[in-house]
Design a protein around this motif. Structure first.
Motif, short mmCIF file in Angstrom:
data_model
loop_
_atom_site.label_atom_id
_atom_site.label_comp_id
_atom_site.label_asym_id
_atom_site.label_seq_id
_atom_site.Cartn_x
_atom_site.Cartn_y
_atom_site.Cartn_z
N VAL A 89 0.86 -1.18 0.00
CA VAL A 89 0.00 0.00 0.00
C VAL A 89 0.90 1.23 0.00
N SER A 90 0.80 2.05 -1.06
CA SER A 90 1.76 3.14 -1.19
C SER A 90 1.20 4.27 -2.04
N SER A 91 1.64 5.50 -1.74
CA SER A 91 1.29 6.64 -2.59
C SER A 91 2.31 6.81 -3.71
N GLU A 92 3.31 5.95 -3.72
CA GLU A 92 4.38 6.04 -4.71
C GLU A 92 4.76 4.63 -5.14
N GLU A 93 4.85 4.41 -6.43
CA GLU A 93 5.12 3.07 -6.95
C GLU A 93 6.62 2.81 -7.06
N PRO A 94 7.14 1.75 -6.44
CA PRO A 94 8.56 1.41 -6.61
C PRO A 94 8.86 1.12 -8.08
N THR A 95 10.04 1.49 -8.53
CA THR A 95 10.37 1.37 -9.95
C THR A 95 10.35 -0.08 -10.43
N GLU A 96 10.68 -1.03 -9.56
CA GLU A 96 10.78 -2.42 -10.00
C GLU A 96 9.44 -3.06 -10.33
N LEU A 97 8.34 -2.45 -9.85
CA LEU A 97 7.03 -3.07 -10.08
C LEU A 97 6.68 -3.15 -11.56
N ALA A 98 7.05 -2.11 -12.32
CA ALA A 98 6.74 -2.12 -13.76
C ALA A 98 7.42 -3.29 -14.46
N LEU A 99 8.63 -3.64 -14.02
CA LEU A 99 9.36 -4.75 -14.64
C LEU A 99 8.84 -6.10 -14.16
N LEU A 100 8.30 -6.14 -12.95
CA LEU A 100 7.83 -7.40 -12.36
C LEU A 100 6.37 -7.71 -12.71
N ALA A 101 5.64 -6.69 -13.18
CA ALA A 101 4.21 -6.84 -13.44
C ALA A 101 3.94 -7.99 -14.39
N GLY A 102 2.90 -8.75 -14.09
CA GLY A 102 2.55 -9.90 -14.92
C GLY A 102 1.44 -10.69 -14.29
N GLU A 103 1.43 -11.98 -14.54
CA GLU A 103 0.34 -12.83 -14.06
C GLU A 103 0.25 -12.86 -12.54
N LYS A 104 1.42 -12.82 -11.86
CA LYS A 104 1.45 -12.96 -10.41
C LYS A 104 1.71 -11.64 -9.69
N VAL A 105 1.89 -10.56 -10.43
CA VAL A 105 2.17 -9.26 -9.83
C VAL A 105 1.27 -8.22 -10.49
N ARG A 106 0.37 -7.61 -9.71
CA ARG A 106 -0.60 -6.68 -10.28
C ARG A 106 -0.76 -5.46 -9.37
N SER A 107 -1.30 -4.40 -9.93
CA SER A 107 -1.51 -3.18 -9.14
C SER A 107 -2.87 -2.58 -9.45
N LEU A 108 -3.38 -1.83 -8.48
CA LEU A 108 -4.71 -1.22 -8.60
C LEU A 108 -4.69 0.16 -7.98
N LYS A 109 -5.30 1.12 -8.67
CA LYS A 109 -5.48 2.46 -8.11
C LYS A 109 -6.97 2.64 -7.79
N PRO A 110 -7.34 2.61 -6.50
CA PRO A 110 -8.75 2.74 -6.13
C PRO A 110 -9.33 4.06 -6.61
N ALA A 111 -10.55 4.01 -7.12
CA ALA A 111 -11.23 5.21 -7.60
C ALA A 111 -12.47 5.46 -6.76
N ILE A 112 -12.85 6.73 -6.65
CA ILE A 112 -14.08 7.08 -5.93
C ILE A 112 -15.24 7.06 -6.92
N SER A 113 -16.19 6.18 -6.69
CA SER A 113 -17.36 6.09 -7.56
C SER A 113 -18.47 6.98 -7.04
N GLU A 114 -19.48 7.16 -7.85
CA GLU A 114 -20.65 7.94 -7.44
C GLU A 114 -21.33 7.27 -6.24
N GLU A 115 -21.30 5.93 -6.22
CA GLU A 115 -21.90 5.17 -5.11
C GLU A 115 -21.22 5.53 -3.78
N ILE A 116 -19.89 5.54 -3.78
CA ILE A 116 -19.15 5.85 -2.55
C ILE A 116 -19.40 7.28 -2.12
#
Length: 547
Positions: free
Chosen positions: A272-299
């Motif tokens: 959980v971070s406000s800043e993405e470590p540089t290595e995540l872009a290289l590691l991203a794949g089937e077992k490594v994923r990221s999500l940026k939570p968004a505020i919906s109208e429902e929330i």
């Protein structure tokens, strides 16, 4: 295998901690699995009184925080005390046993996790995250976004919903920036309390190197299905440089992430971070994923309904466009509407384009101060433009003609900080800051320009100018309209307003205008290479003040 702990042993430990008879009676019932409501009925006291008694017990056992898992932590402490007292993990049961904890099966340690008794929406995000973590067996999932976007609360809520899928759940904040070796040691110690460690723990005279500790932790994560949540991860990343690089002596966290992503195991690290470590872009794949939570109208609607507010659809749309994905900002705005606008959402919208309370401003300041100077320069240019700005326009306006590679690195870094968005507009890629960031950066820029103008008047020279030299306060690009079509004030107009208020209260206009005009005249023969945008900016400020 379960471990029964004799009731008289628990009573002895509790008395040593100063637990009263009434508190002990209550905690016995809680440890036996009875709810606070049931305990209150049996003891003839209120539910609040039950919670108060339990709270006192937690304090006496030094179990802090507001989150879930306190009772579980108490069980673990009692188990560990009994383990130490017996000198073995193969306990024998007996009559009067109270606690039964499954060794190597279920363990929770919530650290300082926040309370999530109030939680808004996030149905879609929770579904996605549970799919990734439980069904897809991701080794690492990153929750990324600005401070105030609700990442931490979402992480706790997620952990509560999936905890039964894991043998061990551990929640930790890195806000205090523990050294990698110390942090790994604490996790290893926690796992070692479950079973006899197969490798001795590090001693002052016999240190285990970082790589060995990571290897040992990986082995635990292979033997047990674990969910480890690391909050405030940005704390171990280096400020005032491009995003995602580690502080000196904290590179061990990168080694940990890389190993956990690359080796085979069935556990999951939730970052959980406000800043993405540089290595995540290289590691991203089937077992490594990221999500940026968004505020919906429902929330957003749930937040306002909790405050007794019922905004119209159009009002809600405007609020979401203004405050983006900042859940904390929406909570503060809802409270402000109740306290100062008689619960009328429209009145707030008409009174101010964007309301930034001090707490939000402080959070944004922390985010801004982490930027490198080159990132701040780009942020100022986008704030001046007030509309999405293209790569070509940025390169054209910036006095220091940095390479395309450097500019792209800075834009990528701003993206890893969740401060900038890329959108396609008119067949080209343009960049925009989130609304709250635009407002904060604009306020900061205007205040610094005001200071530079006052220094120019004081010294009757441009030696202390910086932003007035490097940034052109008016860019010749299309005008932008506000929510209802009204023109949005330019940076130049905001500077004018600040100076007018100041001069009206102090020296008056004549003397400062004369000094600024004199300074500007000395710049007439100077080239842009010598004084940057200072000549043009001073001329425009003088013209605005004379209107």
């Amino acid at each position: 295998m379960t471990t029964p702990i004799p009731q008289n042993f628990v009573q002895t430990i509790a008395k040593q901690r100063g637990v009263t008879d009434a508190e002990l009676e209550t905690v016995f019932m809680a440890l036996d699995g009875q709810s606070t409501a049931t305990i209150a009925t049996k003891l003839g006291i209120s539910d609040i009184a039950v919670r108060k008694r339990l709270g006192e017990v937690y304090k006496k056992f030094q179990i802090g925080g507001n989150g879930p898992g306190k009772l579980s932590e108490l069980r673990h402490q009692l188990l560990f005390s009994y383990h130490t007292d017996q000198g073995t993990s193969d306990f024998s049961g007996g009559k009067g046993s109270l606690l039964k904890v499954a060794i190597g099966h279920r363990q929770e340690d919530w650290g300082q996790a926040p309370d999530v008794s109030v939680f808004y929406g996030r149905t879609e995000e929770l579904t996605t995250l549970k799919q990734w973590i439980v069904s897809d067996n991701c080794r690492l999932v990153a929750l990324l976004g600005l401070a105030g976007s609700g990442k931490t609360t979402l992480s706790v809520q997620l952990a509560k919903q999936v905890q039964n899928e894991f043998d061990v759940v551990i929640w930790r904040s890195l806000r205090s920036t523990p050294a990698p070796s110390d942090f790994l040691g604490s996790l290893i110690q926690l796992f070692s309390n479950q079973q006899k460690p197969d490798v001795p723990l590090a001693e002052p005279s016999k240190r285990i190197d970082l790589n060995s500790k990571i290897s040992r932790l990986v082995e635990y994560l292979r033997k047990h299905r674990c969910l480890v949540i690391l909050d405030d991860f940005e704390a171990v990343l280096r400020p005032e440089e491009l995003a995602g690089h580690y502080r000196e002596d904290y590179e061990g966290y990168r080694d940990l992430i890389v190993r956990l992503c690359e080796v085979n195991h069935n556990s999951c690290l939730l970052l959980v971070s406000s800043e993405e470590p540089t290595e995540l872009a290289l590691l991203a794949g089937e077992k490594v994923r990221s999500l940026k939570p968004a505020i919906s109208e429902e929330i957003a609607r749930e937040i306002f309904q909790e405050k007794g507010l019922s905004p119209q659809d159009r009002e809600l749309e405007i609020l979401l466009s203004r405050y983006g994905g900042n859940l904390l900002a929406l909570k503060i705005v809802a409270t402000t509407i109740n306290e100062f606008f008689e619960g009328n959402v429209l009145k707030l919208l008409e009174a101010t384009a964007l309301f930034i309370e001090e707490h939000i401003s402080n959070l944004l300041a922390q985010q801004f101060d982490r930027m490198s100077s080159s990132e701040q320069e780009i942020a100022y240019w986008i704030a001046i433009a007030q509309i999405p700005i293209s790569l070509a326009t940025l390169r054209e306006q910036m006095l220091v003609n940095s390479s395309l590679s450097d500019l792209l690195k800075n834009l990528d870094s701003l993206g890893r900080r969740s401060l900038i968005d890329k959108v396609s507009e008119g067949g080209e890629t343009v960049f925009m800051l989130q609304p709250l960031i635009v407002q904060y950066v604009s306020d900061r820029l205007v205040d610094q320009i005001r200071v530079e103008v006052l220094e120019t008047i004081k010294t009757q020279g441009i030696e202390r100018m910086r932003l007035l030299k490097t940034h052109k306060l008016s860019i010749n690009i299309a005008k932008r309209k506000g929510d209802k079509g009204e023109p949005i004030s330019s940076i130049l107009a905001l500077v004018k307003n600040r100076l007018q208020v100041l001069f009206a209260k102090t020296t008056g206009f004549e003397e400062p205008l004369n000094i600024l005009t004199k300074v500007a005249s000395h710049l007439e023969e100077k080239s842009i290479l010598e004084v940057g945008y200072a000549k043009e900016n001073l001329a425009q400020i003088i013209s605005e003040l004379q209107c």
